[in-house]
Enzyme design. Structure first.
Site, PDB file in Angstrom:
ATOM      1  N   LYS A 199       4.473  -0.332  10.699  1.00 29.74           N
ATOM      2  CA  LYS A 199       3.726  -0.002   9.484  1.00 29.74           C
ATOM      3  C   LYS A 199       4.111   1.383   8.991  1.00 29.74           C
ATOM      4  CE  LYS A 199      -0.875  -0.192   7.427  1.00 29.74           C
ATOM      5  NZ  LYS A 199      -0.331  -1.002   6.308  1.00 29.74           N
ATOM      6  N   HIS A 250      -2.543  -0.796  14.015  1.00 35.84           N
ATOM      7  CA  HIS A 250      -1.536  -1.674  13.428  1.00 35.84           C
ATOM      8  C   HIS A 250      -0.252  -1.622  14.249  1.00 35.84           C
ATOM      9  CE1 HIS A 250      -4.120  -1.584   9.823  1.00 35.84           C
ATOM     10  NE2 HIS A 250      -3.529  -2.720   9.514  1.00 35.84           N
ATOM     11  N   THR A 271       0.840  -1.194   0.000  1.00 36.83           N
ATOM     12  CA  THR A 271       0.000   0.000   0.000  1.00 36.83           C
ATOM     13  C   THR A 271       0.873   1.243   0.000  1.00 36.83           C
ATOM     14  OG1 THR A 271      -0.137  -0.050   2.422  1.00 36.83           O
ATOM     15  CG2 THR A 271      -1.874  -1.176   1.198  1.00 36.83           C
TER      16      THR A 271
END
Length: 232
Positions: free
Chosen positions: A134, A130, A72
């Site tokens: 991340k 998360h 992503t």
């Protein structure tokens, strides 16, 4: 099936383990600055970093290798990759999250948004949690969820960690080694409705990517997990 792994961090290693258990062979692992010799790979799975994703996907499509990407943070270039795939008659799947459970959650989220869209007393917000490693915020999964709500809402956009009129607030939290939790809340003065998906580990993401790769092999075109799971 012979697999090339683009990105060999924690997700890459998990994919390698599960793929081997399913009878597949990892024939190449590619980290940043490695060469793109795919060693006759049948398919490539990309879980790298945002800065590397476009080069990784491009190399696969130019080499005629079907590619599944779960990286992503690079989606400003997504349409470029779609065009490149079509130009090379390639095969490509991108998903912000390959977990089977999350993709069911995406559809549940859309259905709830449709039910709530005319109930103006409810305000919708989202929290995603998360692990501290991340790199992007909000998560790609949270953005996909927000887009699913926006299609059936008076809200015009989403905003990160603040509140603005007619926008969906996404709160991003980073804690320990949390694999991923996404919570959507509709709240009024009298009650609230909450739906949540909580990953227990990374295996669901890895397994979903392998399932997608198995499905994509020998196909051409641009697809999504809705196609893989027949959720359309």
């Amino acid at each position: 099936m012979k697999i090339a792994l683009l990105g060999y961090g924690r997700m890459g290693k998990t994919i390698e383990k599960l793929a081997t258990e399913r009878g597949h062979t990892v024939v190449k692992t590619i980290d940043q600055n490695d060469d793109y010799d795919f060693n006759e790979a049948d398919v490539a799975i990309d879980f790298s970093v945002p800065d590397a994703a476009v080069n990784n996907i491009s190399a696969c499509l130019k080499a005629g290798v079907p590619v599944v990407s779960g990286t992503t943070g690079w989606l400003a270039k997504y349409e470029d990759m779609v065009s490149l795939c079509k130009k090379n008659n390639g095969a490509f799947i991108y998903a912000s999250n390959f977990s089977v459970g999350v993709n069911i959650f995406f559809e549940l989220n859309k259905q709830l948004a449709k039910m709530m869209q005319h109930l103006k007393d409810y305000n919708v917000s989202m929290t995603e949690v998360h692990h501290i490693h991340k790199l992007d915020a909000p998560s790609g999964t949270a953005i996909t969820l927000a887009e699913g709500i926006l299609d059936h809402s008076h809200n015009t956009d989403w905003v990160l960690d603040k509140e603005e009129t007619d926008k969906i607030t996404i709160k991003a939290e980073r804690e320990g080694e949390v694999p991923g939790t996404h919570t959507i809340k509709y709240e009024s003065q009298v009650d609230e409705i909450t739906i949540e998906h909580k990953a227990h580990n990374r295996n669901g993401f890895a397994l979903g990517a392998i399932i997608a790769a198995e499905w994509l092999r020998d196909k051409t075109g641009v697809y999504s997990m809705k196609d893989v799971l027949n959720l359309s």
